[in-house]
Design an enzyme around this catalytic site. Structure first.
Site, PDB file in Angstrom:
ATOM      1  N   ARG A 183      -7.470 -12.532   3.436  1.00 28.26           N
ATOM      2  CA  ARG A 183      -7.842 -11.879   2.174  1.00 28.26           C
ATOM      3  C   ARG A 183      -8.618 -12.348   1.246  1.00 28.26           C
ATOM      4  O   ARG A 183      -8.612 -13.509   1.209  1.00 28.26           O
ATOM      5  CB  ARG A 183      -6.299 -11.184   1.670  1.00 28.26           C
ATOM      6  CG  ARG A 183      -5.508 -12.171   1.064  1.00 28.26           C
ATOM      7  CD  ARG A 183      -4.371 -11.511   0.108  1.00 28.26           C
ATOM      8  NE  ARG A 183      -3.685 -10.671   1.178  1.00 28.26           N
ATOM      9  CZ  ARG A 183      -3.407  -9.434   0.504  1.00 28.26           C
ATOM     10  NH1 ARG A 183      -3.626  -9.015  -0.834  1.00 28.26           N
ATOM     11  NH2 ARG A 183      -2.982  -8.467   1.459  1.00 28.26           N
ATOM     12  N   GLU A 208      -2.541   2.623   0.892  1.00 29.82           N
ATOM     13  CA  GLU A 208      -1.306   3.436   0.545  1.00 29.82           C
ATOM     14  C   GLU A 208      -1.786   3.844  -0.744  1.00 29.82           C
ATOM     15  O   GLU A 208      -2.449   3.124  -1.801  1.00 29.82           O
ATOM     16  CB  GLU A 208      -0.157   2.030   0.126  1.00 29.82           C
ATOM     17  CG  GLU A 208       0.977   2.971   0.001  1.00 29.82           C
ATOM     18  CD  GLU A 208       2.234   2.065  -0.061  1.00 29.82           C
ATOM     19  OE1 GLU A 208       2.083   0.801   0.220  1.00 29.82           O
ATOM     20  OE2 GLU A 208       3.347   2.711  -0.374  1.00 29.82           O
ATOM     21  N   LYS A 255      -0.811  -4.830  -6.982  1.00 29.48           N
ATOM     22  CA  LYS A 255      -0.898  -3.554  -7.501  1.00 29.48           C
ATOM     23  C   LYS A 255       0.013  -3.640  -8.578  1.00 29.48           C
ATOM     24  O   LYS A 255      -0.177  -2.735  -9.748  1.00 29.48           O
ATOM     25  CB  LYS A 255      -0.450  -2.540  -6.533  1.00 29.48           C
ATOM     26  CG  LYS A 255      -1.737  -1.852  -5.668  1.00 29.48           C
ATOM     27  CD  LYS A 255      -1.414  -1.046  -4.710  1.00 29.48           C
ATOM     28  CE  LYS A 255      -2.199  -0.843  -3.750  1.00 29.48           C
ATOM     29  NZ  LYS A 255      -1.508  -0.188  -2.282  1.00 29.48           N
TER      30      LYS A 255
HETATM   31  P1  ATP Z   1      -0.757  -4.402  -2.680  1.00 31.86           P
HETATM   32  O1  ATP Z   1      -1.998  -3.999  -3.615  1.00 31.86           O
HETATM   33  O2  ATP Z   1       0.414  -3.703  -3.249  1.00 31.86           O
HETATM   34  O3  ATP Z   1      -0.569  -5.737  -2.906  1.00 31.86           O
HETATM   35  P2  ATP Z   1      -2.128  -3.691  -0.290  1.00 31.86           P
HETATM   36  O4  ATP Z   1      -3.318  -4.472  -0.962  1.00 31.86           O
HETATM   37  O5  ATP Z   1      -1.861  -4.214   0.964  1.00 31.86           O
HETATM   38  O6  ATP Z   1      -0.896  -3.907  -1.360  1.00 31.86           O
HETATM   39  P3  ATP Z   1      -3.060  -1.212   0.670  1.00 31.86           P
HETATM   40  O7  ATP Z   1      -3.226  -0.353  -0.090  1.00 31.86           O
HETATM   41  O8  ATP Z   1      -2.088  -1.185   1.707  1.00 31.86           O
HETATM   42  O9  ATP Z   1      -2.488  -2.100  -0.364  1.00 31.86           O
HETATM   43  O10 ATP Z   1      -4.196  -1.966   1.234  1.00 31.86           O
HETATM   44  C1  ATP Z   1      -5.161  -1.327   2.194  1.00 31.86           C
HETATM   45  C2  ATP Z   1      -5.997  -2.184   3.096  1.00 31.86           C
HETATM   46  O11 ATP Z   1      -6.422  -3.164   2.245  1.00 31.86           O
HETATM   47  C3  ATP Z   1      -5.279  -3.186   4.136  1.00 31.86           C
HETATM   48  O12 ATP Z   1      -5.594  -3.155   5.272  1.00 31.86           O
HETATM   49  C4  ATP Z   1      -5.149  -4.537   3.346  1.00 31.86           C
HETATM   50  O13 ATP Z   1      -4.865  -5.268   4.538  1.00 31.86           O
HETATM   51  C5  ATP Z   1      -6.343  -4.358   2.805  1.00 31.86           C
HETATM   52  N1  ATP Z   1      -6.438  -5.360   1.639  1.00 31.86           N
HETATM   53  C6  ATP Z   1      -5.592  -5.397   0.541  1.00 31.86           C
HETATM   54  N2  ATP Z   1      -5.652  -6.359  -0.530  1.00 31.86           N
HETATM   55  C7  ATP Z   1      -6.596  -7.089   0.216  1.00 31.86           C
HETATM   56  C8  ATP Z   1      -7.384  -8.340  -0.227  1.00 31.86           C
HETATM   57  N3  ATP Z   1      -7.230  -8.915  -1.358  1.00 31.86           N
HETATM   58  N4  ATP Z   1      -8.453  -8.541   0.667  1.00 31.86           N
HETATM   59  C9  ATP Z   1      -8.968  -8.073   1.607  1.00 31.86           C
HETATM   60  N5  ATP Z   1      -8.196  -6.809   2.096  1.00 31.86           N
HETATM   61  C10 ATP Z   1      -7.233  -6.553   1.341  1.00 31.86           C
END
Ligand code: ATP
Ligand code: MG
Length: 643
Positions: free
Chosen positions: A315, A84, A325
């Site tokens: 994750r 996003e 974020k």
């Molecule tokens: P936020 O950072 O706001 O918690 P988010 O990490 O899901 O949200 P996105 O930009 O939607 O933010 O993430 C893009 C992709 O990265 C998604 O497929 C998500 O599953 C993956 N992702 C996010 N955080 C992690 C993490 N800590 N480890 C592995 N993959 C991640």
């Protein structure tokens, strides 16, 4: 075994979505450095010297291999990374990028970069560009497959009307609070909305008028008509469109209704003919909805088969940082760090400026592996990956970070000779360089002491040490200022002990210190970066994690994960204390140091090992040939003490 290693911690996702019989069967555990290294050695055969790790077996690779064997997708492997564009990518995203692009690359497939831009309020072009840059920096190429969820707004709208026409969606006019109240709980079913039985005609009319801008924000939502009694809350008539009178960074004012994540994501995957839609574990309970949406549309002939399959993995959770974020934004906005690319930030732009390497992240991904149960990775695992990679690639240089003068009393004034130092001890092909040696030198202040503790083998009156690549010198005393601070250390040298000559080995000394010729050394700004937080679980009730504590991580959920049945996206903050109280006050120190002449010409982003100090990088933004600036990437050894 450190106190937190045994900690049993519930995944944060359990707090919101509980109908998950098979989720995280094993309790999460912290994986520490040695365990991770051992696992990687077994799983991947990764070399300890930073050579590219051989891909090890993991369940994702096994699924893809199986699908290729059974020809499920006609030999295609198409993955996607769907950020996003509402912030900068962080270390966790690196894992996802490496997995998605890596799987495609290993199988001759493609990986799409798709911006999940469904929330007009928080998204910006600045973030999009930074995201693309970071993916490139990690070494991946989307090969022209750069898409946006907003590319599909017309299709998404058309499909929404199709759902309405088939009696599978309705306009709900309850308030957000009413919808929350009738959503049910994890043990109780939800209640049907009074608007659930609206006619197809009325629904179509209302939905078209929503689109035409006739209603204010929040007046109505479009919901799928699935099952308010489902044990899975995500299937209780999820909202798929909401009214937002807001300008979108790509579609401008073309729309005042915006599709929600689950709906958009499933359809975007199917439209792009994704084969393996890999995401993090908290989406496991969304998978039935993902499949429902695509199945219905495929049955209706709106989408082509075979449909993509969603596969979840755990994750990356790291100690000593926050990866949400919302918190990263707060750290930047409130000035706790110097911007998104501050080397202490766990962002990929920060990592780059810190001097971390893409190869180090790939090593981390291999060592950590992929699994289906949550675990915490100790920061030392990541630091070790960077060390192992940098050790192989960084040339050695000399820097004196806390300088004090050393005068060789019996060395002729005005004389100079070149000592020779290897650029890399394990890679002789990288050659040697000259270090000018003169009477007046800079040495580290703590390489001299009047009252040596036990085991101190450096300069102290009467003691002998080797000046690395030079001579053996004997300390004969020091001068001090009025306050008692040492200003000059004095020594004499033995001309028969020059390194590389037969006399060098005639005498053994235990100490071996680095130095720079005062006449030749170049002043430099050296920024000593350390972990941003001083505890493994910032903000947790017990930040050292010695107690079983479901909220130990304290990271709020990503915002869109909290969107259920018309709820506006309110993140759920489960923190117990203020994570800002756990910031490490020592995370940045700026030193006026001296570096060897060869470093004055370093290029931005060139990486070095400063002998005895650690790995450093010429700063991407501030380093100039005349005024060098170096950032410490990581120390030579793990020096974090654990209570
Ligand atoms: P936020 O950072 O706001 O918690 P988010 O990490 O899901 O949200 P996105 O930009 O939607 O933010 O993430 C893009 C992709 O990265 C998604 O497929 C998500 O599953 C993956 N992702 C996010 N955080 C992690 C993490 N800590 N480890 C592995 N993959 C991640
Ligand atoms: Mg996300």
């Amino acid at each position: 075994m450190t106190p937190w290693a045994a900690l049993v911690r519930m995944p944060v996702a359990h707090i919101l979505f509980m109908n998950k019989p098979n989720m995280s069967a094993a309790p999460p555990q912290i994986v520490e450095r040695d365990a991770a290294k051992g696992a990687s050695a077994a799983a991947s055969g990764a070399g300890a010297n930073g050579d590219a790790p051989a891909p090890g077996a993991n369940f994702l690779r096994a699924i893809v291999a199986d699908d290729l064997r059974t020809d499920k997708y006609g030999g295609r492997v198409v993955t996607r990374f769907p950020p996003e564009p509402n912030g900068y990518l962080h270390y966790g995203h690196a894992k996802s990028i490496i997995l998605n692009f890596g799987l495609a690359e290993e199988n001759g497939g493609t990986c799409h970069l798709r911006y999940d831009d469904t929330n007009p309020l928080k998204e910006e072009v600045e973030f999009e560009d930074a995201i693309a840059e970071s993916v490139k920096w990690l070494g991946y190429d989307w090969g022209g497959h750069r898409y946006h969820a907003s590319d599909y707004y017309d299709d998404l709208y058309r499909f929404a009307e199709w759902f309405i026409e088939h009696g599978l969606a309705y306009v709900d006019s309850q308030s957000a609070a009413e919808m929350r109240a009738t959503r049910g709980t994890l043990t109780e079913p939800g209640l049907d909305s009074p608007y659930r039985s609206r006619s197809i005609e009325e629904n179509l009319d209302l939905f078209r008028r929503m689109r035409a801008g006739e209603f204010p924000d929040g007046a109505h939502v479009l919901r799928l008509k699935i099952d308010m009694g489902s044990p899975n809350v995500n299937l209780r008539d999820p909202s798929i469109y909401r009214i937002r009178h807001a300008s979108h960074h790509r579609t401008g004012n073309a729309w005042c209704i915006y599709p929600l994540y689950d709906y958009t994501h499933a359809i975007s995957d199917a439209l792009e003919r994704i084969t393996h839609s890999i995401c993090t574990l908290e989406f496991q309970d969304h998978r039935p909805l993902y499949d429902w949406v695509n199945e219905k549309l495929a049955e209706g002939g709106m989408l082509a088969r075979p449909l993509p399959q969603q596969i979840e993995f755990a994750r990356l959770n790291l100690t000593y940082v926050v990866l949400s974020k919302r918190r990263l934004i707060e750290l930047v906005d409130k000035g706790f760090v110097d911007g998104w690319d501050d080397p202490r930030m766990p962002t990929l732009v920060g990592a780059r400026r810190r001097g971390f390497t893409p190869e180090g992240f790939r090593l981390l991904a291999e060592r950590v592996g992929v699994s289906r149960s949550d675990s915490w990775i100790d920061m030392s695992v990541l630091e070790d990956c960077m060390r192992d990679d940098l050790n192989a690639r960084a040339q050695r240089r000399i820097a004196v970070l806390d300088p004090v003068k050393l005068v060789i009393d019996n060395y002729p004034e005005g004389q100079s000779e070149d000592a020779e130092a290897p650029n890399h001890p394990q890679q002789p092909q990288l050659g040697r360089r000259a270090l000018p040696l003169t009477r007046d030198l800079w040495i580290e202040r703590d390489d001299y002491t009047e009252s040596p503790p036990k085991g101190y083998f450096r300069l102290t009156p009467g003691a002998e040490v080797r000046l690395r690549y030079g001579y053996i010198v004997k300390c004969v005393g020091a001068e001090k200022d009025a306050a008692g601070n040492v200003t000059v250390v004095h020594c004499t040298y033995d001309p028969s002990t020059r390194s590389g000559t037969p006399g060098a080995d005639a005498r053994k000394v235990k100490g071996n210190i680095h130095w720079l010729s005062a006449a030749h050394a170049v002043p430099a700004e050296v920024r000593i970066y350390d972990r941003l937080f001083k505890v493994p679980f910032p903000g947790a009730r017990n930040p050292w994690g010695t107690r079983n504590d479901a909220a130990a991580a304290g990271d709020p959920l990503p915002e869109h994960h909290a969107v259920v049945a018309g709820d506006d996206d309110e993140g759920v903050d489960v923190a117990e204390r203020n994570y800002l109280d756990d910031l490490n006050p020592e995370s940045k120190r700026v030193l006026e140091a001296y570096v060897e002449p060869a470093l004055a010409g370093a290029a931005r982003e060139e990486r070095f090992q400063f002998e005895r100090h650690g790995y450093f990088v010429a700063d991407l933004a501030d380093h100039e040939p005349g005024t060098p600036v170096f950032n410490r990437s990581v120390t030579l050894r793990d020096s974090w003490s654990k209570p």
